[in-house]
Scaffold this active site. Structure first.
Site, PDB file in Angstrom:
ATOM      1  N   GLY A   3       7.058   5.279  -0.542  1.00 57.68           N
ATOM      2  CA  GLY A   3       8.005   5.771  -1.522  1.00 57.68           C
ATOM      3  C   GLY A   3       9.147   6.563  -0.914  1.00 57.68           C
ATOM      4  N   LEU A  54       5.374  -2.089  -4.050  1.00 52.19           N
ATOM      5  CA  LEU A  54       6.269  -1.251  -3.254  1.00 52.19           C
ATOM      6  C   LEU A  54       5.615  -0.835  -1.934  1.00 52.19           C
ATOM      7  CD1 LEU A  54       8.953   0.307  -3.079  1.00 52.19           C
ATOM      8  CD2 LEU A  54       7.793   2.233  -4.197  1.00 52.19           C
ATOM      9  N   ASP A  55       6.284  -1.172  -0.830  1.00 49.68           N
ATOM     10  CA  ASP A  55       5.863  -0.786   0.519  1.00 49.68           C
ATOM     11  C   ASP A  55       4.459  -1.275   0.863  1.00 49.68           C
ATOM     12  OD1 ASP A  55       8.295   0.536   0.804  1.00 49.68           O
ATOM     13  OD2 ASP A  55       7.495   2.443   0.106  1.00 49.68           O
ATOM     14  N   GLU A  56       4.064  -2.390   0.272  1.00 47.20           N
ATOM     15  CA  GLU A  56       2.720  -2.933   0.513  1.00 47.20           C
ATOM     16  C   GLU A  56       2.761  -4.292   1.211  1.00 47.20           C
ATOM     17  OE1 GLU A  56      -0.223  -1.681  -0.020  1.00 47.20           O
ATOM     18  OE2 GLU A  56       0.041  -0.024  -1.427  1.00 47.20           O
TER      19      GLU A  56
END
Length: 240
Positions: A156, A182-184
């Site tokens: 994040g 998100l960001d995975e």
């Protein structure tokens, strides 16, 4: 599997001839395969926000021949004046501002530009906007993001501030494929740098910029050279 080869005693053999010769074997074993000339230049689109260090680095590496790519366009949610010191006059530049009310239409325009360009790769070079799930799915396997932390830690916003509050001794950056989480996305490349209790959030940001640009450049090169294979939630990377 990734195989690199030359044409040996028959340098005049064309790509089409090699492809035709291998297609029978591929069909027999029901292979999913592709064939590409190693030094072929591939088209990319770069998305960037206010911070331009990754953009500058990518353009430099392209200019010296380290990255086999041509830049079809640069898209930013900040005006071209923000990048006045960069030599990007020969690259199409699109200023597409975005806010909560215009996000859907702005993203539709970004998608239109990407699809219309024929670009093979989209690079989020510190593009500080969250893509919608639909758009992320549309770009699956062909969009690389640089996240300014050593994932899976500090996801994040403001990860360097998160790291400073936690008193970590290492900071890092992660280049990964974009997914709707998100960001995975599957991780391509990471790197770290040791820090101390004397570092401030500002010094972490400064040190992090160096990590971010080299991690992103390496991930982009691996993708352009077909050294990365997505395998579920992970990647298989064939290093140099």
């Amino acid at each position: 599997m990734r195989t690199s080869f030359n044409r040996g005693d028959n340098p005049s053999l064309s790509m089409e001839e090699v492809r035709d010769a291998f297609s029978d074997v591929a069909s027999k074993y029901e292979m999913k395969w592709s064939l590409r000339q190693e030094d072929a230049t591939r088209s990319v689109i770069i998305l960037v926000s206010r911070f331009d260090h990754c953009l500058v680095d990518l353009l430099y590496r392209r200019r010296i021949g380290e990255l086999p790519m041509s830049v079809a366009a640069i898209i930013s949610n900040h005006p071209m004046e923000s990048f006045s010191e960069l030599d990007i006059q020969n690259v199409p530049f699109y200023y597409l501002p975005v806010n909560a009310e215009t996000k859907q239409s702005q993203e539709a325009r970004v998608r239109e530009l990407i699809d219309g360009s024929g670009a093979e790769l989209v690079i989020l070079a510190r593009y500080m906007q969250i893509l919608s799930q639909e758009f992320s799915a549309h770009l699956s396997g062909r969009c690389i993001n640089i996240h300014h932390s050593f994932l899976p830690g500090f996801k994040g916003a403001r990860p360097y501030h998160q790291a400073h509050r936690r008193g970590v001794k290492l900071i890092g950056a992660t280049a990964h494929y974009v997914t709707d989480a998100l960001d995975e996305g599957p991780i391509i490349e990471q790197d770290v740098e040791r820090i101390t209790h004397g570092d401030t959030p500002d010094s972490l940001i400064r040190k992090g910029r160096d990590i971010e640009r080299r991690v992103l450049a390496k991930a982009v090169r691996y993708h352009l050279e077909d050294r990365v294979f997505m395998h579920g939630a992970t990647t298989i990377v064939f290093p140099d």
